[in-house]
Enzyme design. Structure first.
Site, PDB file in Angstrom:
ATOM      1  N   CYS A 119     -78.416  70.466 -68.723  1.00  0.00           N
ATOM      2  CA  CYS A 119     -79.264  70.767 -68.038  1.00  0.00           C
ATOM      3  C   CYS A 119     -79.016  71.198 -66.865  1.00  0.00           C
ATOM      4  O   CYS A 119     -77.715  70.027 -66.357  1.00  0.00           O
ATOM      5  CB  CYS A 119     -80.940  71.437 -67.994  1.00  0.00           C
ATOM      6  SG  CYS A 119     -81.180  73.121 -67.255  1.00  0.00           S
ATOM      7  N   CYS A 121     -80.456  72.514 -63.537  1.00  0.00           N
ATOM      8  CA  CYS A 121     -81.091  73.482 -62.327  1.00  0.00           C
ATOM      9  C   CYS A 121     -81.082  72.121 -61.435  1.00  0.00           C
ATOM     10  O   CYS A 121     -81.340  72.495 -60.716  1.00  0.00           O
ATOM     11  CB  CYS A 121     -82.014  73.967 -63.361  1.00  0.00           C
ATOM     12  SG  CYS A 121     -83.691  72.563 -63.844  1.00  0.00           S
ATOM     13  N   CYS A 129     -80.504  77.262 -63.884  1.00  0.00           N
ATOM     14  CA  CYS A 129     -80.081  76.810 -65.239  1.00  0.00           C
ATOM     15  C   CYS A 129     -78.355  76.296 -65.742  1.00  0.00           C
ATOM     16  O   CYS A 129     -77.656  76.112 -66.512  1.00  0.00           O
ATOM     17  CB  CYS A 129     -80.572  77.269 -66.651  1.00  0.00           C
ATOM     18  SG  CYS A 129     -82.318  76.460 -65.905  1.00  0.00           S
ATOM     19  N   LYS A 194     -88.545  77.387 -76.045  1.00  0.00           N
ATOM     20  CA  LYS A 194     -89.443  76.999 -74.476  1.00  0.00           C
ATOM     21  C   LYS A 194     -89.748  78.170 -73.273  1.00  0.00           C
ATOM     22  O   LYS A 194     -88.581  79.020 -73.803  1.00  0.00           O
ATOM     23  CB  LYS A 194     -87.760  75.316 -73.651  1.00  0.00           C
ATOM     24  CG  LYS A 194     -88.157  75.411 -72.086  1.00  0.00           C
ATOM     25  CD  LYS A 194     -86.971  75.261 -71.451  1.00  0.00           C
ATOM     26  CE  LYS A 194     -87.297  74.144 -70.442  1.00  0.00           C
ATOM     27  NZ  LYS A 194     -85.655  73.829 -69.616  1.00  0.00           N
ATOM     28  N   ARG A 204     -90.789  70.266 -61.220  1.00  0.00           N
ATOM     29  CA  ARG A 204     -89.812  71.439 -60.527  1.00  0.00           C
ATOM     30  C   ARG A 204     -90.287  70.818 -58.791  1.00  0.00           C
ATOM     31  O   ARG A 204     -89.463  70.116 -58.379  1.00  0.00           O
ATOM     32  CB  ARG A 204     -90.157  72.148 -59.790  1.00  0.00           C
ATOM     33  CG  ARG A 204     -89.784  73.205 -61.490  1.00  0.00           C
ATOM     34  CD  ARG A 204     -90.204  75.155 -61.740  1.00  0.00           C
ATOM     35  NE  ARG A 204     -89.866  75.587 -63.123  1.00  0.00           N
ATOM     36  CZ  ARG A 204     -90.167  76.723 -63.186  1.00  0.00           C
ATOM     37  NH1 ARG A 204     -90.844  77.306 -62.637  1.00  0.00           N
ATOM     38  NH2 ARG A 204     -89.598  76.872 -64.542  1.00  0.00           N
ATOM     39  N   ARG A 216     -87.343  82.023 -64.145  1.00  0.00           N
ATOM     40  CA  ARG A 216     -85.978  82.009 -65.230  1.00  0.00           C
ATOM     41  C   ARG A 216     -86.645  82.721 -67.058  1.00  0.00           C
ATOM     42  O   ARG A 216     -86.300  82.070 -67.368  1.00  0.00           O
ATOM     43  CB  ARG A 216     -85.859  80.015 -65.854  1.00  0.00           C
ATOM     44  CG  ARG A 216     -85.519  79.191 -64.576  1.00  0.00           C
ATOM     45  CD  ARG A 216     -85.530  77.893 -65.232  1.00  0.00           C
ATOM     46  NE  ARG A 216     -85.193  77.173 -63.171  1.00  0.00           N
ATOM     47  CZ  ARG A 216     -85.572  75.671 -63.330  1.00  0.00           C
ATOM     48  NH1 ARG A 216     -86.505  75.668 -63.472  1.00  0.00           N
ATOM     49  NH2 ARG A 216     -84.942  75.818 -62.136  1.00  0.00           N
ATOM     50  N   GLU A 232     -85.557  81.316 -82.373  1.00  0.00           N
ATOM     51  CA  GLU A 232     -84.363  80.768 -81.734  1.00  0.00           C
ATOM     52  C   GLU A 232     -83.788  79.058 -81.978  1.00  0.00           C
ATOM     53  O   GLU A 232     -82.719  78.782 -82.937  1.00  0.00           O
ATOM     54  CB  GLU A 232     -84.828  80.724 -79.779  1.00  0.00           C
ATOM     55  CG  GLU A 232     -85.242  81.280 -80.138  1.00  0.00           C
ATOM     56  CD  GLU A 232     -84.287  81.267 -78.471  1.00  0.00           C
ATOM     57  OE1 GLU A 232     -82.677  80.382 -79.255  1.00  0.00           O
ATOM     58  OE2 GLU A 232     -83.570  82.174 -77.634  1.00  0.00           O
ATOM     59  N   LYS A 247     -91.738  73.918 -76.121  1.00  0.00           N
ATOM     60  CA  LYS A 247     -91.463  73.380 -75.169  1.00  0.00           C
ATOM     61  C   LYS A 247     -92.182  74.324 -74.265  1.00  0.00           C
ATOM     62  O   LYS A 247     -92.288  75.511 -73.983  1.00  0.00           O
ATOM     63  CB  LYS A 247     -90.936  72.475 -74.092  1.00  0.00           C
ATOM     64  CG  LYS A 247     -91.240  72.249 -72.484  1.00  0.00           C
ATOM     65  CD  LYS A 247     -89.872  72.346 -71.343  1.00  0.00           C
ATOM     66  CE  LYS A 247     -90.155  71.194 -70.936  1.00  0.00           C
ATOM     67  NZ  LYS A 247     -88.600  70.405 -69.958  1.00  0.00           N
ATOM     68  N   SER A 273     -95.327  68.601 -66.854  1.00  0.00           N
ATOM     69  CA  SER A 273     -95.891  68.311 -66.285  1.00  0.00           C
ATOM     70  C   SER A 273     -97.491  68.783 -65.608  1.00  0.00           C
ATOM     71  O   SER A 273     -97.784  67.894 -65.146  1.00  0.00           O
ATOM     72  CB  SER A 273     -94.951  68.060 -64.841  1.00  0.00           C
ATOM     73  OG  SER A 273     -94.391  69.584 -64.949  1.00  0.00           O
ATOM     74  N   TYR A 312     -95.456  61.797 -70.891  1.00  0.00           N
ATOM     75  CA  TYR A 312     -95.515  61.488 -69.697  1.00  0.00           C
ATOM     76  C   TYR A 312     -96.768  59.741 -69.590  1.00  0.00           C
ATOM     77  O   TYR A 312     -97.175  59.040 -68.582  1.00  0.00           O
ATOM     78  CB  TYR A 312     -96.033  62.046 -67.938  1.00  0.00           C
ATOM     79  CG  TYR A 312     -95.084  62.322 -67.756  1.00  0.00           C
ATOM     80  CD1 TYR A 312     -93.984  62.527 -67.089  1.00  0.00           C
ATOM     81  CD2 TYR A 312     -94.949  63.933 -68.048  1.00  0.00           C
ATOM     82  CE1 TYR A 312     -92.598  63.399 -66.583  1.00  0.00           C
ATOM     83  CE2 TYR A 312     -94.511  65.222 -68.319  1.00  0.00           C
ATOM     84  CZ  TYR A 312     -92.818  64.585 -66.896  1.00  0.00           C
ATOM     85  OH  TYR A 312     -91.987  65.566 -67.545  1.00  0.00           O
TER      86      TYR A 312
END
Length: 327
Positions: A119, A121, A129, A194, A204, A216, A232, A247, A273, A312
């Site tokens: 990406c 970004c 992006c 996404k 971010r 976005r 998609e 996501k 996150s 994570y």
């Protein structure tokens, strides 16, 4: 009472419950997102993601070793450069932060599977992006740079590339450039489904990738839509995607299930996150049992149809699997 069918029969005892379990999990299905940044000697905790760190190339080995020892063999690199510009040149720089991290990881951890987020970004001065035309991202001009980024990652040692930008046609552009340079066996895991989500907030902060203006929503999906996500996914498969990602995960497991029913490639989901930070915050206040909710949310993703889980909590989940608490 004369009952022929008693579902509870198969719930008596842990051994029996595990024997008939419908959803089974393994550490090989886990991917850990790793933040690498410029500099040296850096192990820097992310304020909005307690327990998660930004590493410099010379310190990331400790985390990679810990993951490997836990049974987590796959990582996805996210780069944090010192220099940003209008066209995100650090993303496709042969000596960029991700490219250097790949070469070092390939040398020190030859058995780990290395994936890269593709990406712009984190690398653009405006935080969007792709390349801007006024205040809008120019889809087609961005494709060339995304393809160059993916190629530079493959050349540096990436086993797989994962475009997350949501530009139309980026999978085809990446597949074309990879194949033309001999990387025909490098898979593409597409962030195909996404959504424009507030769950990305802590990321971010971690990656310094918040847009300088606007949002976005012109390229990431509207969270009200589901049929659009199927469109998609199918388009990306036609273009050459080998794996389809949904996501975020937690609030989008309906999409994991729908995509699983529509496609014949592996389906991944990314527990992002915001999901991580919500669990950590709730646990720190004593409102929830951290271990149990980690296990439950992971199992729910696999129950919905997820084959691959980016999280994570990958290291913790692998440990819980070994202890028989999940999986």
């Amino acid at each position: 009472m004369n009952l022929t069918t008693r579902p509870r029969r198969l719930r008596y005892g842990e051994t029996l419950r595990k024997m008939v379990r419908e959803t089974r999990m393994d550490p090989s299905s886990l991917i850990y997102p790793l933040f690498v940044r410029e500099g040296s000697g850096i192990t820097e905790e992310i304020p909005t993601m307690p327990g998660q760190y930004r590493y410099s190339v010379d310190t990331m080995g400790e985390k990679l070793a810990s993951l490997q020892n836990a049974g987590v063999s796959s990582v996805m690199f996210f780069g944090i450069p010192d220099h940003k510009d209008e066209v995100g040149s650090g993303a496709y720089d042969a000596n960029g932060i991700v490219q250097r991290a790949l070469r070092q990881a390939r040398k020190d951890f030859p058995n780990m599977y290395l994936i890269t987020d593709v990406c712009m970004c984190e690398y653009t001065s405006h935080g969007h992006c792709g390349v801007l035309c006024g205040h809008e991202v120019d889809n087609d001009k961005t494709l060339k740079l995304l393809a160059q980024t993916a190629l530079s990652h493959a050349e540096a040692g990436a086993d797989m590339v994962a475009p997350s930008d949501m530009m139309d046609g980026r999978v085809a552009a990446i597949r074309t450039i990879l194949d033309s340079h001999g990387y025909i066996n490098t898979p593409i895991m597409s962030y195909a489904v996404k959504y424009a989500s507030v769950f990305y907030g802590p990321f971010r902060d971690a990656a310094g990738s918040a847009p300088a203006f606007g949002d976005r929503k012109s390229y990431q999906m509207d969270y009200h839509n589901s049929r659009e996500g199927i469109k998609e996914a199918l388009l990306d498969i036609q273009e050459g995607a080998d794996i389809i990602m949904v996501k975020p995960a937690m609030s989008y497991l309906d999409m994991v299930a729908k995509i699983k029913n529509e496609v014949h490639v592996p389906v991944a989901s990314y527990s992002v996150s915001g999901e991580y930070s919500m669990i950590k915050a709730g646990a720190s206040l004593g409102y929830i049992d951290e271990e149990k909710i980690i296990c439950e949310t992971a199992a729910s993703a696999f129950r919905a149809g997820c084959d691959i889980y980016l999280t994570y909590f990958a290291e913790e989940i692998a440990g819980y699997m070994k202890e028989g608490k999940i999986g």
